[in-house]
Design a protein around this motif. Structure first.
Motif, short mmCIF file in Angstrom:
data_model
loop_
_atom_site.label_atom_id
_atom_site.label_comp_id
_atom_site.label_asym_id
_atom_site.label_seq_id
_atom_site.Cartn_x
_atom_site.Cartn_y
_atom_site.Cartn_z
N THR A 1 0.86 -1.18 0.00
CA THR A 1 0.00 0.00 0.00
C THR A 1 0.90 1.24 0.00
OG1 THR A 1 -0.10 -0.03 2.42
CG2 THR A 1 -1.85 -1.18 1.22
N PHE A 2 0.29 2.42 -0.02
CA PHE A 2 1.06 3.65 -0.14
C PHE A 2 0.68 4.65 0.95
CE2 PHE A 2 1.09 1.73 -4.31
CZ PHE A 2 2.41 1.85 -4.69
N ASN A 3 1.66 5.40 1.37
CA ASN A 3 1.48 6.49 2.32
C ASN A 3 1.91 7.77 1.62
OD1 ASN A 3 1.20 8.02 4.73
ND2 ASN A 3 3.38 7.72 5.19
N LYS A 4 0.94 8.58 1.22
CA LYS A 4 1.23 9.82 0.50
C LYS A 4 1.70 10.88 1.48
CE LYS A 4 -0.95 13.18 -2.61
NZ LYS A 4 -2.21 13.54 -3.33
N GLU B 1 7.01 12.91 7.53
CA GLU B 1 5.69 12.28 7.60
C GLU B 1 5.73 10.80 7.25
OE1 GLU B 1 3.35 14.53 4.86
OE2 GLU B 1 3.92 16.45 5.72
N CYS B 2 6.90 10.29 6.88
CA CYS B 2 7.01 8.91 6.42
C CYS B 2 6.89 7.92 7.57
CB CYS B 2 8.34 8.70 5.71
SG CYS B 2 8.52 9.62 4.17
N LYS B 3 6.42 6.72 7.25
CA LYS B 3 6.32 5.64 8.22
C LYS B 3 7.52 4.70 8.16
CE LYS B 3 1.24 5.62 8.08
NZ LYS B 3 0.03 4.80 7.77
N PHE B 4 8.08 4.53 6.95
CA PHE B 4 9.22 3.64 6.72
C PHE B 4 8.94 2.23 7.22
CE2 PHE B 4 11.36 7.90 7.30
CZ PHE B 4 11.59 8.11 5.95
N ASN B 5 7.73 1.74 6.96
CA ASN B 5 7.36 0.38 7.32
C ASN B 5 7.25 -0.48 6.08
OD1 ASN B 5 7.12 0.98 10.08
ND2 ASN B 5 4.98 1.63 9.85
N MET B 6 7.89 -1.63 6.10
CA MET B 6 7.77 -2.55 4.98
C MET B 6 6.30 -2.90 4.75
SD MET B 6 9.53 -6.28 4.47
CE MET B 6 9.04 -7.30 3.08
N GLY B 7 5.90 -2.89 3.48
CA GLY B 7 4.52 -3.16 3.12
C GLY B 7 3.74 -1.90 2.82
N THR B 8 4.27 -0.76 3.26
CA THR B 8 3.67 0.54 2.96
C THR B 8 4.74 1.44 2.36
OG1 THR B 8 2.07 0.35 4.77
CG2 THR B 8 2.46 2.55 3.87
N ILE B 9 4.61 1.79 1.10
CA ILE B 9 5.60 2.61 0.43
C ILE B 9 5.28 4.09 0.64
CG2 ILE B 9 6.57 3.27 -1.81
CD1 ILE B 9 6.09 0.42 -2.77
#
Length: 331
Positions: free
Chosen positions: A56-59, A65-73
């Motif tokens: 999934t994506f995190n705009k 603001e980034c999460k830097f979690n694998m599975g979410t780009i």
């Protein structure tokens, strides 16, 4: 802290979006860096459909603001492209967007939000159609950072090479080498590896002629004129540089572990041993950019012929991210 690496999407009609999505499915990437994609979200979402990825994506607008979690780009979406952009076709819109992705990455680097730029491939013809008349990434980055003294470095897991000259004919390349250029590139190699944590890089300079001229038997004294004064000057200043060494042995010696990096005099002298020692793991790096910006890149093109077919291999993108993490300035 793991470095934040901005990944620019490259030409959206090529394989860039696919290899980015595939690369960011690997845990090993998140183990070494914090990736942030700069591109077009709807094109990346299309790439997930092509690759059958479940990411999934995190705009976001900023790295903070980034999460830097694998599975979410995490993605900065510049929203420059039509959703129905055709795979494998030249597009001025895609060429302009590829430029804008790089410009955004440079802006983030200048602001200190990221430490490394990793570029997916662009297409030079599309870039020109988009109104940006550059030969490629390196020249764009040099212009955007107002850098005059820079160099191309190629790396594989076993070999690092930095070039005095690159895209010039052999006669022009040799004519353009002078002690000042040699001295600057030796110091670029030294500064880059030191910044990455190597306290005393062992730098070898390859000769221009067979057997480094063999006491005047070959050539016209190019080693004595163009290389040796620079080597001696840098060594006197404390740089651990030696040479020149015959090119037919120095790369093997570096692979064996005697040297940390080799200074190559011209394009093929440096490219051939790198390609032979690790073609799929090769990474193209631009060093010497102002502000200490490190740029790494996949060592292949946009591959329009396979774009959108889920054939593209992400190995070179992963290798570029690994090199970026290794070369990122250590705090």
């Amino acid at each position: 802290m793991k470095p934040i690496i901005a990944i620019t999407m490259g030409d959206a009609a090529g394989i860039g979006p696919e290899i980015i999505v595939k690369a960011l499915e690997h845990k090993s990437v998140y183990d070494i860096c914090r990736p942030l994609v700069i591109g077009d979200l709807k094109i990346l979402e299309r790439a997930t459909a092509v690759t059958k990825s479940k990411v999934t994506f995190n705009k976001v607008e900023h790295a903070s603001e980034c999460k830097f979690n694998m599975g979410t780009i995490d993605c900065i979406d510049l929203d420059l492209l039509p959703a129905d952009l055709t795979f494998g076709e030249l597009s001025g819109k895609a060429g302009d967007a590829a430029f804008q992705f790089i410009k955004k990455a440079v802006d983030l680097a200048k602001a200190g939000e990221i430490q490394v730029i990793c570029t997916a491939p662009l297409n030079k013809a599309a870039l020109h159609l988009g109104g940006h008349m550059y030969p490629g990434h390196t020249e764009i980055l040099a212009d955007l950072t107002e850098t005059e003294d820079y160099s191309m470095m190629l790396t594989t897991p076993k070999l690092k090479v930095i070039h005095l000259t690159t895209h010039k004919g052999l006669i022009d390349a040799i004519n353009s080498i002078n002690p000042d250029r040699t001295y600057k590139v030796v110091n670029l190699a030294n500064d880059t590896l030191k910044s990455a944590g190597n306290k005393n890089p062992r730098i070898a300079v390859a000769g221009i002629n067979p057997h480094c001229g063999e006491n005047g038997m070959f050539g016209y004294g190019e080693e004595e004129e163009k290389l040796i004064p620079a080597i001696e000057k840098a060594a006197a200043e404390g740089v651990n540089v030696t040479g020149p060494y015959p090119a037919d042995t120095v790369f093997f010696r570096a692979i064996r572990g005697e040297f940390d990096i080799v200074v190559a005099c011209y394009h093929d002298q440096g490219h051939v041993p790198v390609k032979v020692s690790g073609f799929e793991d090769g990474v193209n790096i631009t060093v010497g950019l102002k502000g200490g910006i490190i740029r790494t890149s996949v060592d292949h093109g946009t591959a329009f012929d396979i774009a959108g077919k889920n054939i593209a291999d992400e190995a070179s993108m992963i290798a570029a991210l690994v090199s970026g993490a290794e070369l990122a300035p250590k705090q």
